[in-house]
Each structure stands twice: as structure tokens, then as C-alpha cells.
Design a protein around this motif. Structure first.
Motif, PDB file in Angstrom:
ATOM      1  N   ALA A 122      22.522  89.948  73.289  1.00  0.00           N
ATOM      2  CA  ALA A 122      23.873  90.191  72.781  1.00  0.00           C
ATOM      3  C   ALA A 122      24.381  91.554  73.233  1.00  0.00           C
ATOM      4  CB  ALA A 122      23.882  90.100  71.261  1.00  0.00           C
ATOM      5  N   ARG A 123      23.546  92.583  73.106  1.00  0.00           N
ATOM      6  CA  ARG A 123      23.952  93.926  73.519  1.00  0.00           C
ATOM      7  C   ARG A 123      24.260  93.963  75.008  1.00  0.00           C
ATOM      8  NH1 ARG A 123      21.164  97.549  75.967  1.00  0.00           N
ATOM      9  NH2 ARG A 123      19.175  96.536  75.505  1.00  0.00           N
ATOM     10  N   GLU A 124      23.382  93.379  75.834  1.00  0.00           N
ATOM     11  CA  GLU A 124      23.586  93.386  77.276  1.00  0.00           C
ATOM     12  C   GLU A 124      24.851  92.613  77.663  1.00  0.00           C
ATOM     13  OE1 GLU A 124      20.019  91.783  78.839  1.00  0.00           O
ATOM     14  OE2 GLU A 124      18.769  93.491  78.245  1.00  0.00           O
ATOM     15  N   THR A 125      25.091  91.494  76.969  1.00  0.00           N
ATOM     16  CA  THR A 125      26.292  90.697  77.268  1.00  0.00           C
ATOM     17  C   THR A 125      27.551  91.511  77.026  1.00  0.00           C
ATOM     18  OG1 THR A 125      25.162  88.627  76.697  1.00  0.00           O
ATOM     19  CG2 THR A 125      27.572  88.612  76.648  1.00  0.00           C
TER      20      THR A 125
ATOM     21  N   LEU B 155      27.732  84.413  75.918  1.00  0.00           N
ATOM     22  CA  LEU B 155      28.815  84.092  74.997  1.00  0.00           C
ATOM     23  C   LEU B 155      28.610  82.762  74.276  1.00  0.00           C
ATOM     24  CD1 LEU B 155      31.865  85.252  77.125  1.00  0.00           C
ATOM     25  CD2 LEU B 155      31.027  86.313  75.024  1.00  0.00           C
ATOM     26  N   GLN B 156      27.589  81.996  74.648  1.00  0.00           N
ATOM     27  CA  GLN B 156      27.303  80.769  73.908  1.00  0.00           C
ATOM     28  C   GLN B 156      26.800  81.088  72.500  1.00  0.00           C
ATOM     29  OE1 GLN B 156      28.328  77.873  75.461  1.00  0.00           O
ATOM     30  NE2 GLN B 156      28.938  79.466  76.928  1.00  0.00           N
ATOM     31  N   ASP B 157      26.333  82.315  72.294  1.00  0.00           N
ATOM     32  CA  ASP B 157      25.930  82.750  70.963  1.00  0.00           C
ATOM     33  C   ASP B 157      27.186  83.063  70.158  1.00  0.00           C
ATOM     34  OD1 ASP B 157      24.268  83.761  68.851  1.00  0.00           O
ATOM     35  OD2 ASP B 157      24.797  85.774  69.533  1.00  0.00           O
ATOM     36  N   ARG B 158      27.334  82.420  69.020  1.00  0.00           N
ATOM     37  CA  ARG B 158      28.545  82.548  68.226  1.00  0.00           C
ATOM     38  C   ARG B 158      28.807  83.993  67.792  1.00  0.00           C
ATOM     39  NH1 ARG B 158      28.991  84.470  63.463  1.00  0.00           N
ATOM     40  NH2 ARG B 158      27.212  83.285  62.697  1.00  0.00           N
TER      41      ARG B 158
ATOM     42  N   LYS C 190      11.949  75.710  61.761  1.00  0.00           N
ATOM     43  CA  LYS C 190      12.612  75.684  60.470  1.00  0.00           C
ATOM     44  C   LYS C 190      12.567  77.033  59.752  1.00  0.00           C
ATOM     45  CE  LYS C 190      11.966  70.759  59.645  1.00  0.00           C
ATOM     46  NZ  LYS C 190      11.425  69.726  58.754  1.00  0.00           N
ATOM     47  N   PRO C 191      13.179  78.050  60.270  1.00  0.00           N
ATOM     48  CA  PRO C 191      13.180  79.340  59.584  1.00  0.00           C
ATOM     49  C   PRO C 191      13.896  79.239  58.242  1.00  0.00           C
ATOM     50  CG  PRO C 191      14.760  79.331  61.385  1.00  0.00           C
ATOM     51  CD  PRO C 191      13.964  78.061  61.508  1.00  0.00           C
ATOM     52  N   GLN C 192      13.435  79.987  57.251  1.00  0.00           N
ATOM     53  CA  GLN C 192      13.957  79.852  55.907  1.00  0.00           C
ATOM     54  C   GLN C 192      15.241  80.637  55.681  1.00  0.00           C
ATOM     55  OE1 GLN C 192      12.563  77.748  53.645  1.00  0.00           O
ATOM     56  NE2 GLN C 192      11.387  77.148  55.450  1.00  0.00           N
ATOM     57  N   ASN C 193      15.427  81.729  56.430  1.00  0.00           N
ATOM     58  CA  ASN C 193      16.555  82.605  56.149  1.00  0.00           C
ATOM     59  C   ASN C 193      17.559  82.648  57.287  1.00  0.00           C
ATOM     60  OD1 ASN C 193      15.521  83.461  53.655  1.00  0.00           O
ATOM     61  ND2 ASN C 193      14.087  84.820  54.736  1.00  0.00           N
ATOM     62  N   ARG C 194      17.593  81.616  58.059  1.00  0.00           N
ATOM     63  CA  ARG C 194      18.508  81.655  59.204  1.00  0.00           C
ATOM     64  C   ARG C 194      19.957  81.514  58.739  1.00  0.00           C
ATOM     65  NH1 ARG C 194      18.222  75.828  62.336  1.00  0.00           N
ATOM     66  NH2 ARG C 194      19.393  74.651  60.798  1.00  0.00           N
ATOM     67  N   GLU C 195      20.838  82.052  59.539  1.00  0.00           N
ATOM     68  CA  GLU C 195      22.260  81.919  59.249  1.00  0.00           C
ATOM     69  C   GLU C 195      22.754  80.615  59.849  1.00  0.00           C
ATOM     70  OE1 GLU C 195      26.486  84.023  60.372  1.00  0.00           O
ATOM     71  OE2 GLU C 195      24.591  84.970  60.879  1.00  0.00           O
ATOM     72  N   PRO C 196      23.545  79.808  59.119  1.00  0.00           N
ATOM     73  CA  PRO C 196      24.028  78.540  59.674  1.00  0.00           C
ATOM     74  C   PRO C 196      24.895  78.778  60.882  1.00  0.00           C
ATOM     75  CG  PRO C 196      24.438  78.697  57.306  1.00  0.00           C
ATOM     76  CD  PRO C 196      24.016  80.048  57.765  1.00  0.00           C
ATOM     77  N   ARG C 197      24.915  77.829  61.763  1.00  0.00           N
ATOM     78  CA  ARG C 197      25.707  77.907  62.996  1.00  0.00           C
ATOM     79  C   ARG C 197      27.066  77.278  62.747  1.00  0.00           C
ATOM     80  NH1 ARG C 197      26.952  74.262  66.838  1.00  0.00           N
ATOM     81  NH2 ARG C 197      27.396  75.024  68.918  1.00  0.00           N
ATOM     82  N   PRO C 198      28.181  78.031  62.971  1.00  0.00           N
ATOM     83  CA  PRO C 198      29.484  77.496  62.631  1.00  0.00           C
ATOM     84  C   PRO C 198      30.002  76.485  63.617  1.00  0.00           C
ATOM     85  CG  PRO C 198      29.721  79.652  63.597  1.00  0.00           C
ATOM     86  CD  PRO C 198      28.239  79.389  63.460  1.00  0.00           C
TER      87      PRO C 198
END
Length: 498
Positions: free
Chosen positions: A251-254, A297-300, A454-462
Motif C-alpha cells: 500500500a505504501r509503495e503504491t 489499487l485493487q486493495d480497497r 479464516k482470520p477472526q479480526n479481519r475487516e470486511p471487504r466492501p
């Protein structure tokens, strides 16, 4: 393929008097931009000539409706709406209903319900056809529009077909003013309305095909080089995105790469004409730079952060970069264009260019019909909402990031790319939309691996369209629109309508 409706213009751009006994030769008047200028349109020919100035471009293969409403005893042009003509006549009734109901209900929501309507059908002849053949072939569609308007008690006062440089009226059978062979359109820019529009600073940008060309990948030998660069970048970035720290680094490099390219674009010497401008920008963007940006940029969350370059000195170079990246989404990477196209549409809308915004957002939905941010922005833009609410959200996120970076993360948390506090477990990487495209689906292994973990604390993907998973900017758009855009099967609308 999907046909996206387009609503253009909120309301007041012209006027039409209501004579006690209207005649074909003294039909309408149109108040040009600004209350101090008025242009009178008296014939179907002048109405036909007015169409590009009502929309700001020359429509192609389109159904266009222009609403009329009363104001102090005079009719005025109100909202306008455009839809691509569906290829199959079986879809015409649905398209007509969608367009008419959308324009009328949209006017009602703004408190300016249309009282009359002017309809246009614009289509060039196919091989072996004449303009008159087109007019006759589209006559059932014109009738369908008149019926749909009639059911809502909004009569159509004129319906015109424009084809092959001529126009015909579906409402007049008087050979004296509307002969069977049609009448030639005037030369562009020679009418009284054209002079008034030029004086008022209104520009007609040509056709939507010209605008779409700025956002579509070209077919050339360069495309194979760009595809190879995308393949190489995908192999490297997928492995890094799998790792939480690696994803943050990507993300930083992008974003750093994007900023570097934007500075390069901003410093480039000016050239004349849109094709020359786009060619200059393409030469300033390397294949491997473009590949890294497209995949990053595919990362929300990265996309949300990039959306903050939306105003001031940043907006122009950002829009040029998103256009250039959309043109680099070649071959099997076509669906990846949803991200740069949505960003292009957002920056265009934020800076007041609703025409390019609707087109870019419609094209983003064509690349990925489930791309939530594009759907919300497209609907909000079409409904004439103010983009300032989304700008405020993005400004707040930028300020939050600045404060978080200054204080540093604590309690095992980190600041995500979208600017909010997140757990150390990353949200899932963007999932592929189709398994049929082998190269474009390289990121699919990221999603499948995360489903197994199946991570427990992941943020949902919009971007998957599920409720309750929007980013802050998406929640803002959802709160304003309340629904996503409707779509009708048929030929893609060129405005995105769009």
C-alpha cells in the motif's frame, strides 16, 4: 452487456412558452445560460440543433429525454436523461419505462415535476440503411416513449429522430415543415443558440466515443508488453499481499509511486488536443509502474486513500493518472480497470465534470458490475447530489491518518491505508470476479488462502456488495442514495449514463 441510465442536468437550462394554440412553426423558446440571455426555438430544426447544448456533447446511439416545466407562464427545460438504444427491440419497452420513470420521479424528488417532454432518438444508419430507414425502424420506440410519458400525465410535445445528418419529427405529418425525406441538420456552431452558448462559455465536447477513448485500452503491440508487466507484478505482489506487513508495504509503495508519477505528469509540457494529451501521459508512465499501480489499487483501503487526491492542485494530475491506468488494463486484466475508472469518475465529479464522471463510473460498472464504490458514486452523480459530503469524509480520513502517523500505533493496532484504526490482521485482498480469465485471476489465490485461514479480526471487504461492509466514503454515498443504480439489458449507454 449492461445498459446504464444517465440523468443529466438538474433543472433550469431553457424555456418554452405555452401559446394558446401552439403551431409547428412557433413551437418553443429556450432561455440560454444566464437569465439575461434568451434564445427562442421556433421549429423542430432548432430543437434538433439544441440537443448538444442541452447535454454538453453530441449523443450517439441514444434515447434522450428533456423535461419541460412551467415557470411564470413559460415552459423551461428541466432535467435531461439519456440511455443507449438497446440492440433488441424486445428491450425497448423496458428501456423507455426506465428512462421516463427515472426522469419524472427524479424531478418530483427535487420538487420540479416535468409537465411536458421532448424526446430524441439518435442513431446512425447501419450498412445498407438510410436515415429514413432508421427513423421508421425506431418509430415503435418513439411511440413507446410517448405512451410511457402519457401514463404519467406528461405529454410529449415533440419527438425527433436524428440520423445521417438529417432529422425527422414523429409528431408532425405536415410536409411543409417536416417532409418525408427529413431535413438536413445545420452546420455545427452556426445557429443562434450556438453563438449564445459560446458567448456564455458552454462547450460541446464532441461525441461520447471521444470521451470513452480516453478511458479504454488500445489495441497495439504495446498491449502485449503491458500484459507481460502485469503478469510479472502479480506474481510478486500476491505473495507480499498474503503477509500482513507485506500488504502494508505494498500500500505504501503504491501510493508513493502514484505521487511520483503525478508530479511527473504535472511537470510535463502542455500539448494541444485530447489525443495528444493522452499520448504524452502514456509516454510518461512505464509499463512496470502502471502494473504495480493497477494491482496495488485493487486493495480497497489503498484505493480509498488515493481517492483523497480529489481537489486543488492534486486533482488534475490524479485524473490524468487514473485515465492512463484505465488505458493500461489490457487483455485479461480488463476487470482490474474498475478501480482506476472509479477513481477517475470520482475526481471528475468532485471537480465539477459530471459528464466524464458518469461515463467513467458507467465503464467501471461495465468492468465489474459488483464494484460497490462505483455503484454508489454513479447513483449519487445521476441523482444530482452534492459530492461535498464524500469530500468531507475523505478529508477527515486524511486528517486522521496524519494524526495517527504523528502519534504512532499502540496497543497492538496499526493505522490502515484508509486512515482508520485496524487490528493487525489485514482485511482480505480483492477477490477476482471471474475464474475464466487466467492472468487476471492471479489475485484469486490470495482470497482462497484467506478463506482457508479464516482470520477472526479481519475487516470486511466492501467491494463484494454485502451489507454493512462499506468504507467511510461508501457509507456516505449509501446514506445519500439509498439504492444502487438500475440497469436494463441492451446496448451499453455511452454516457454511463451513466
Amino acid at each position: 452487456m449492461t445498459n446504464h441510465s444517465e440523468t443529466t442536468g438538474p433543472s433550469d437550462s431553457g424555456g418554452i412558452p405555452r401559446p394558446e394554440q401552439p403551431s409547428r412553426k412557433a413551437l418553443t423558446s429556450y432561455e440560454g445560460p444566464g437569465d439575461e440571455h434568451q434564445v427562442t426555438l421556433r421549429t423542430p430544426a432548432e430543437l434538433a440543433d439544441a440537443l448538444p447544448y442541452l447535454l454538453g456533447y453530441r449523443p450517439e446511439d441514444s434515447i434522450v429525454l428533456a423535461a419541460l416545466r412551467d415557470r411564470e407562464g413559460r415552459g423551461r427545460f428541466g432535467g435531461r436523461a439519456r440511455l443507449g438504444i438497446p440492440a433488441s427491440p424486445d428491450d425497448w419497452a423496458c428501456a423507455a419505462g426506465q428512462l421516463v420513470h427515472g426522469l419524472v420521479t427524479g424531478g418530483e424528488r427535487r420538487g420540479v415535476r416535468p409537465e411536458q417532454m421532448v424526446a430524441y432518438l439518435c442513431q446512425e444508419p447501419a450498412r445498407g440503411e438510410t436515415g429514413r430507414d432508421v427513423m421508421e425502424r425506431l418509430r415503435p420506440l418513439a411511440q413507446r416513449l410517448r405512451v410511457e410519458c402519457g401514463t404519467l400525465d406528461v405529454p410529449v410535445v415533440e419527438a425527433l429522430c436524428i440520423s445521417a445528418g438529417r432529422f425527422w419529427s414523429y409528431c408532425c405529418d405536415d410536409e411543409a415543415c417536416c417532409p418525408a425525406e427529413g431535413l438536413p441538420m445545420g452546420l455545427p456552431g452556426t445557429s443562434v443558440l450556438a453563438a449564445a452558448a459560446t458567448y456564455a462559455g458552454i462547450q460541446v465536447r464532441g461525441s461520447l466515443s471521444d470521451l470513452r477513448a480516453r478511458l479504454q485500452p488500445g489495441e497495439s503491440a504495446v498491449a502485449s508488453e503491458q500484459t507481460a508487466a502485469l503478469d510479472t507484478a502479480a506474481k510478486t505482489l500476491v505473495a507480499r499481499i498474503l503477509d500482513p506487513e507485506g500488504r502494508s508495504e505494498v500500500a505504501r509503495e503504491t501510493l508513493e509511486t502514484a505521487e511520483r508519477v503525478m508530479r511527473r505528469l504535472a511537470g510535463a509540457p502542455p500539448v494541444s488536443g485530447m489525443p495528444a494529451e493522452d499520448l504524452r501521459d502514456d509516454h510518461l508512465l512505464g509499463h512496470h509502474e502502471a502494473a504495480a499501480l493497477i494491482l496495488g489499487l485493487q486493495d480497497r483501503s489503498t484505493r480509498d486513500r488515493a481517492a483523497g487526491w480529489m481537489e486543488g492542485d492534486e486533482a488534475g494530475p490524479a485524473l490524468r493518472l487514473w485515465r492512463a491506468l484505465a488505458r493500461r488494463c489490457v487483455g485479461p486484466y480488463g476487470e482490474h480497470a474498475a478501480a482506476p475508472l472509479t477513481l477517475a469518475g470520482w475526481v471528475a465529479w468532485s471537480t465539477g465534470d459530471e459528464l466524464e464522471a458518469r461515463e467513467a463510473l458507467a465503464m467501471a460498472l461495465g468492468a465489474d458490475s459488483d464494484y460497490l464504490f462505483a455503484r454508489l458514486l454513479h447513483q449519487a452523480c445521476n441523482e444530482g447530489l452534492d459530492p461535498e459530503s464524500i469530500r468531507r469524509c475523505l478529508r477527515a480520513e486524511r486528517e486522521d491518518r496524519g494524526g495517527a502517523e504523528a502519534s504512532g500505533p499502540d496497543d497492538g493496532e496499526r493505522t490502515g491505508a484508509a486512515g482508520s484504526r485496524r487490528s493487525a490482521e489485514p482485511s482480505p485482498a480483492p477477490r477476482p470476479q471471474s475464474g475464466r480469465r487466467r492472468r487476471a485471476r492471479a489475485l484469486g489465490s490470495v482470497e482462497s488462502t484467506r478463506r482457508r485461514a479464516k482470520p477472526q479480526n479481519r475487516e470486511p471487504r466492501p467491494d463484494d456488495g454485502r451489507p454493512g461492509t462499506q468504507s467511510r466514503a461508501e457509507r456516505s454515498g449509501a446514506g445519500r442514495t439509498g439504492r444502487t443504480c438500475s440497469r436494463t439489458p441492451g446496448k451499453p449507454a455511452e454516457g454511463g449514463g451513466e
